[in-house]
Design a protein around this motif. Structure first.
Motif, PDB file in Angstrom:
ATOM      1  N   PRO A 115       2.412  -0.085 -41.958  1.00  8.12           N
ATOM      2  CA  PRO A 115       3.037  -1.406 -41.768  1.00  8.12           C
ATOM      3  C   PRO A 115       1.982  -2.504 -41.770  1.00  8.12           C
ATOM      4  O   PRO A 115       0.837  -2.293 -41.356  1.00  8.12           O
ATOM      5  N   LEU A 143       5.249  -6.510 -39.835  1.00 14.43           N
ATOM      6  CA  LEU A 143       6.095  -5.348 -39.603  1.00 14.43           C
ATOM      7  C   LEU A 143       5.704  -4.639 -38.306  1.00 14.43           C
ATOM      8  O   LEU A 143       6.568  -4.125 -37.582  1.00 14.43           O
ATOM      9  N   SER A 199       9.401  -8.467 -42.572  1.00 17.18           N
ATOM     10  CA  SER A 199      10.282  -8.202 -41.432  1.00 17.18           C
ATOM     11  C   SER A 199      11.625  -7.616 -41.849  1.00 17.18           C
ATOM     12  O   SER A 199      12.503  -7.457 -41.009  1.00 17.18           O
TER      13      SER A 199
END
Length: 512
Positions: free
Chosen positions: A38, A42, A79
């Motif tokens: 990520p 994130l 996101s």
């Protein structure tokens, strides 16, 4: 249940990859562990997910929650995975019913609202292509997601609505009030394009613009300040044919990616127009950035127009980065962590002054530039770049008489009719080769299946043998000649078409 799986999409450029979001609940110390490469945005989802679930009426279990985004070797950014993560975690905890092959996209607010995310159109297309037809998105992205054929879209404004749809007891849920940020934020795809009727005089400039539109050719406008170069360039999209379904899908996907989450409600049919400032960097023009590269101006101008006003004021390194996309119609951006490919088949329009002061017009005006300053000014426009420009014209200053006759000028609609007819002729001729415009035809086609009589091309051959024309320039003159023939309704180019195409190829308009 201690394990559950949902699905989302990771975008590399405008290419989507299905991501399995796995959630596991264990009896270890409470915590939230996120795996699968990520990025920073994130990685912050751990706290967003926990707060959003609690404020929607169902808290995550007080155990260790491990979420894995597979394939683990694929970099994940943004996101848009928030919704898939919270649903997977609560399904693993037994709070929600299994969602099967449903795809989840959306960002969470701390109060449980679902916020729009960019790139929904290419993400949903990737999901449908992979067999995931049921898609859950924020309400602000619902119309955009529904543009993909075969997608069964459900748009929700908050997480509690998603929970209710997945079997949670509505009496235990908390629904946040709808605010402006949770209502659909729609963006119109219709661009207001100025009309050709506003252009005073410039007979040759208008003709060159029509040729460029008809054949998809690149254009250089050289003239003093105030002569109308920018006016001409801004009106090119208005005489281009509307985008077909395939092109509209590509263009809309790119603009979805750079939209910042503002939902698009329909496919973009008007060719885009991009005009970056001359201080723009190479990453801003061709794309780039840290992590997964983002599209630049050349990709946002895909199937439309890229206009570089005051082109010699751009850095030469920036201008030369255009050479490969002009040939290939795409840009491949490599970074240490990822590679992204974006389409970049655009029409390039360059505008420049005859010298730095703009007075070197040969009309008795006193130019204050030295020969060295003029060479330095035009030195930014390299030979290999100019060799890729099909049409080179001089745009003179407009007289007062011409300025007074603007009411009688031909409109964009009238020009567009001729352009569309010429494009139809090209499509019929080039369909066996899978091409749309004359500008797409390569030398093998032009000197093979579309070969002209040697007597017609004798002057071109002589210019090439004398070093006045490169092999690339030879082919580009042939492309322009075919476009002129299409505008005249001729089946093949004649001598006049070739002579006019060679005239527009003249590079001597740049005073070096």
């Amino acid at each position: 249940m201690a394990f559950a799986r949902t699905f989302s999409v990771a975008l590399m450029g405008i290419t989507g990859h299905v991501v399995e979001v796995e959630a596991d609940i264990s009896t270890a110390l409470p915590g939230f562990l996120l795996l699968g490469l990520p990025d920073a945005a994130l990685n912050e989802a751990k706290d967003r997910v926990r707060s959003a679930a609690k404020n929607s009426g169902i808290s995550l279990p007080s155990h260790k929650v491990t979420v894995n985004l597979t394939p683990a070797t694929l970099q994940k950014k943004g996101s848009g995975f928030d919704l898939a993560m919270v649903v997977a975690a609560l399904q693993a905890a037994g709070e929600l019913q299994p969602s099967g092959q449903t795809m989840f996209l959306g960002e969470l607010g701390l109060d449980g609202t679902l916020r729009a995310v960019p790139g929904v159109l290419p993400a949903v297309k990737a999901a449908v292509d992979a067999g995931h037809h049921r898609v859950v998105v924020p309400a602000a992205n619902a119309k955009e997601a529904a543009l993909i054929p075969g997608a069964e879209v459900s748009g929700f404004y908050c997480l509690a609505e998603v929970f209710r749809a997945l079997g949670a007891d509505a009496d235990t849920l908390t629904f946040p009030p709808q605010t402006q940020s949770t209502r659909p934020a729609e963006t119109s795809t219709e661009l207001l394009v100025p009309d050709m009727a506003d252009v005073a005089g410039q007979t040759e400039g208008r003709m060159a613009l029509e040729i460029a539109a008809a054949g998809g050719h690149h254009l250089l406008l050289n003239g003093p300040p105030g002569s109308g170069k920018t006016m001409l360039a801004e009106r090119l999209p208005g005489i281009l044919p509307a985008l077909d379904d395939a092109s509209a899908m590509e263009v809309t996907a790119i603009h979805s990616l750079v939209s910042g989450g503002y939902g698009l409600t329909e496919l973009m049919r008007t060719p885009p127009f991009e005009a970056p400032h001359h201080s723009a960097s190479a990453p801003a023009i061709i794309g780039g950035g840290s992590g997964i590269p983002r599209p630049g101006s050349i990709s946002k101008a895909h199937r439309g127009v890229l206009f570089l006003d005051e082109a010699p004021e751009f850095k030469r390194t920036v201008l030369d980065t255009l050479r490969q996309p002009l040939e290939n119609g795409e840009i491949i951006i490599d970074r240490s962590g990822a590679q992204a490919t974006y389409p970049a088949r655009f029409q390039l329009v360059l505008a420049c002054n005859p010298c730095p002061c703009g007075l070197n017009t040969g009309r008795g005006l006193e130019c204050t530039c030295t020969a060295r300053e003029r060479r330095s000014y035009f030195g930014k426009l390299s030979g290999p770049l100019l060799d890729r420009i099909d049409l080179h014209i001089t745009v003179p200053k407009v007289s007062s008489a011409e300025l007074a006759q603007t009411g009688s000028n031909e409109s964009s609609a009238a020009v567009k009719e001729r352009v569309s007819a010429a494009r139809a002729a090209q499509h019929e001729r080039l369909a066996p080769f899978g091409l749309l415009t004359n500008a797409d035809a390569n030398g093998k086609i032009l000197r093979g299946a579309l070969k002209l009589d040697n007597r017609l091309t004798q002057e071109l051959s002589t210019a090439m043998d004398q070093g006045k024309l490169t092999a690339r320039g030879y082919d580009r003159v042939l492309r322009t000649a075919w476009t002129l023939a299409d505008l005249d309704g001729a089946t093949t180019p004649g001598k006049d078409h070739l002579n006019l195409a060679l005239y527009f190829r003249n590079l001597s308009t740049l005073a070096r």
